[in-house]
Write a protein that holds these residues in place. Structure first.
Motif, short mmCIF file in Angstrom:
data_model
loop_
_atom_site.label_atom_id
_atom_site.label_comp_id
_atom_site.label_asym_id
_atom_site.label_seq_id
_atom_site.Cartn_x
_atom_site.Cartn_y
_atom_site.Cartn_z
N LEU A 13 -3.62 0.52 -2.76
CA LEU A 13 -3.21 -0.88 -2.77
C LEU A 13 -1.76 -0.93 -2.30
O LEU A 13 -0.89 -0.30 -2.90
N VAL A 14 -1.52 -1.65 -1.22
CA VAL A 14 -0.17 -1.77 -0.68
C VAL A 14 0.32 -3.18 -1.00
O VAL A 14 -0.19 -4.16 -0.44
N ASP A 15 1.27 -3.26 -1.93
CA ASP A 15 1.71 -4.56 -2.44
C ASP A 15 0.52 -5.40 -2.87
O ASP A 15 0.45 -6.61 -2.65
N GLY A 16 -0.47 -4.72 -3.47
CA GLY A 16 -1.62 -5.41 -4.04
C GLY A 16 -2.82 -5.55 -3.14
O GLY A 16 -3.90 -5.92 -3.59
N LEU A 17 -2.68 -5.24 -1.84
CA LEU A 17 -3.78 -5.40 -0.90
C LEU A 17 -4.29 -4.03 -0.46
O LEU A 17 -3.50 -3.11 -0.20
N PRO A 18 -5.62 -3.84 -0.34
CA PRO A 18 -6.18 -2.51 -0.03
C PRO A 18 -5.90 -2.06 1.39
O PRO A 18 -5.86 -2.85 2.33
N ALA A 19 -5.69 -0.75 1.53
CA ALA A 19 -5.52 -0.11 2.84
C ALA A 19 -6.08 1.29 2.72
O ALA A 19 -5.92 1.95 1.70
N GLN A 20 -6.74 1.76 3.78
CA GLN A 20 -7.36 3.09 3.75
C GLN A 20 -6.46 4.10 4.46
O GLN A 20 -5.82 3.78 5.46
N ILE A 21 -6.43 5.32 3.92
CA ILE A 21 -5.63 6.38 4.52
C ILE A 21 -6.40 6.96 5.71
O ILE A 21 -7.48 7.52 5.55
N ALA A 22 -5.82 6.80 6.91
CA ALA A 22 -6.48 7.27 8.13
C ALA A 22 -6.12 8.72 8.45
O ALA A 22 -6.89 9.41 9.13
N ALA A 23 -4.98 9.19 8.00
CA ALA A 23 -4.55 10.57 8.24
C ALA A 23 -3.62 10.99 7.11
O ALA A 23 -2.88 10.16 6.56
N SER A 24 -3.66 12.28 6.77
CA SER A 24 -2.85 12.78 5.67
C SER A 24 -2.44 14.22 5.92
O SER A 24 -3.25 15.02 6.41
N LYS A 25 -1.19 14.54 5.61
CA LYS A 25 -0.71 15.92 5.72
C LYS A 25 0.52 16.07 4.84
O LYS A 25 0.93 15.13 4.15
N ARG A 26 1.10 17.25 4.84
CA ARG A 26 2.31 17.52 4.07
C ARG A 26 3.49 17.66 5.02
O ARG A 26 3.40 18.34 6.05
N GLY A 27 4.60 17.03 4.65
CA GLY A 27 5.80 17.12 5.46
C GLY A 27 6.82 18.05 4.85
O GLY A 27 6.48 18.93 4.05
N ALA A 28 8.08 17.87 5.20
CA ALA A 28 9.16 18.71 4.68
C ALA A 28 9.20 18.66 3.17
O ALA A 28 9.08 17.59 2.56
N GLY A 29 9.35 19.83 2.56
CA GLY A 29 9.41 19.90 1.11
C GLY A 29 8.09 19.66 0.42
O GLY A 29 8.05 19.47 -0.79
N GLY A 30 7.00 19.66 1.20
CA GLY A 30 5.69 19.44 0.61
C GLY A 30 5.38 18.00 0.29
O GLY A 30 4.37 17.70 -0.36
N ARG A 31 6.23 17.07 0.75
CA ARG A 31 6.01 15.66 0.45
C ARG A 31 4.83 15.12 1.26
O ARG A 31 4.64 15.47 2.42
N PRO A 32 4.04 14.22 0.66
CA PRO A 32 2.90 13.64 1.39
C PRO A 32 3.36 12.80 2.57
O PRO A 32 4.33 12.04 2.47
N VAL A 33 2.66 12.96 3.67
CA VAL A 33 2.86 12.12 4.85
C VAL A 33 1.50 11.50 5.17
O VAL A 33 0.53 12.22 5.37
N ILE A 34 1.42 10.18 5.18
CA ILE A 34 0.14 9.53 5.43
C ILE A 34 0.27 8.45 6.50
O ILE A 34 1.37 7.96 6.78
N LYS A 35 -0.88 8.11 7.06
CA LYS A 35 -0.98 6.99 8.00
C LYS A 35 -2.08 6.09 7.49
O LYS A 35 -3.18 6.56 7.16
#
Length: 210
Positions: free
Chosen positions: A93-115
């Motif tokens: 939920l992005v500011d209360g409205l649904p959105a689906q994760i189209a891509a996901s990986k780990r960035g610097a420091g292991g932090r999540p990176v998503i699209k």
């Protein structure tokens, strides 16, 4: 999320022009303060508690951070420790409205990176529905389950109410509205009763914090 809260409140009050929401950023949480006209104060928690229920149906798991690349991906700031929250195909939920994760990986420091499947503004709150959360293990609790619980010392002395849970290198601690910090360790926490909305702690820990 501030826009959603504003919209929800305006549906309940008689003076929608007086509705105002202030956003306070903390290290591990975003606090929204709602202001309404004096004569409307009872209405935002009345009418069968519609606003309260709407706000309590989701749990914050992060917020939209700085961009990563040029394809719309971004770092998740203040990300939940549960990696499945940011898996490809999951819904947020992005500011209360649904959105689906189209891509996901780990960035610097292991932090999540998503699209996501749509464009979202930086700083927007990322959340999941509480009903979608798995049951925690034995003697394990979500932060939102602890915040708001009364804390009593063994014997009945009231110590305050949990306002925040802080992460530490050795153990987590709960912060009370009285200013006390109590460790979330077995020696201190004797009982957590979610139904009674109460935590019982051993004697001595409250005095040690003074």
């Amino acid at each position: 999320m501030a826009e959603l809260l504003t919209w929800l409140a305006k549906q309940l009050v008689d003076d929608p022009d007086a509705v105002r929401v202030e956003t306070i950023e903390r290290e591990d949480a975003t606090v929204l303060e709602l202001y309404v006209a004096p004569e409307d104060r009872g209405k935002v928690i009345g009418r069968q508690g519609r606003l309260a229920r709407a706000l309590r149906t989701s749990v914050r798991v992060g917020r939209v951070g700085k961009p990563h690349g040029v394809d719309g991906s971004f770092f998740v700031e203040g990300a939940s420790e549960a990696p499945e929250r940011f898996a490809k195909g999951a819904t947020l939920l992005v500011d209360g409205l649904p959105a689906q994760i189209a891509a996901s990986k780990r960035g610097a420091g292991g932090r999540p990176v998503i699209k996501l499947d749509r464009s979202v503004p930086r700083g927007a709150t990322l959340a999941v529905r509480r009903d979608d959360l798995p049951e925690p293990g034995e003697d394990t609790y979500y932060v939102f389950q602890l915040v708001g619980l009364r804390v009593e010392e063994e014997g009945g002395r009231a110590l305050g109410t949990v306002t925040e849970v802080q992460n530490g290198p050795a153990n987590d601690t709960v912060e009370l509205d009285s200013g006390l910090l109590l460790p979330l360790v077995e020696a201190c926490v004797l009982d957590v009763d979610l139904e009674a909305k109460r935590i019982v702690v051993a004697r001595g820990f409250a005095d040690a914090d003074e």
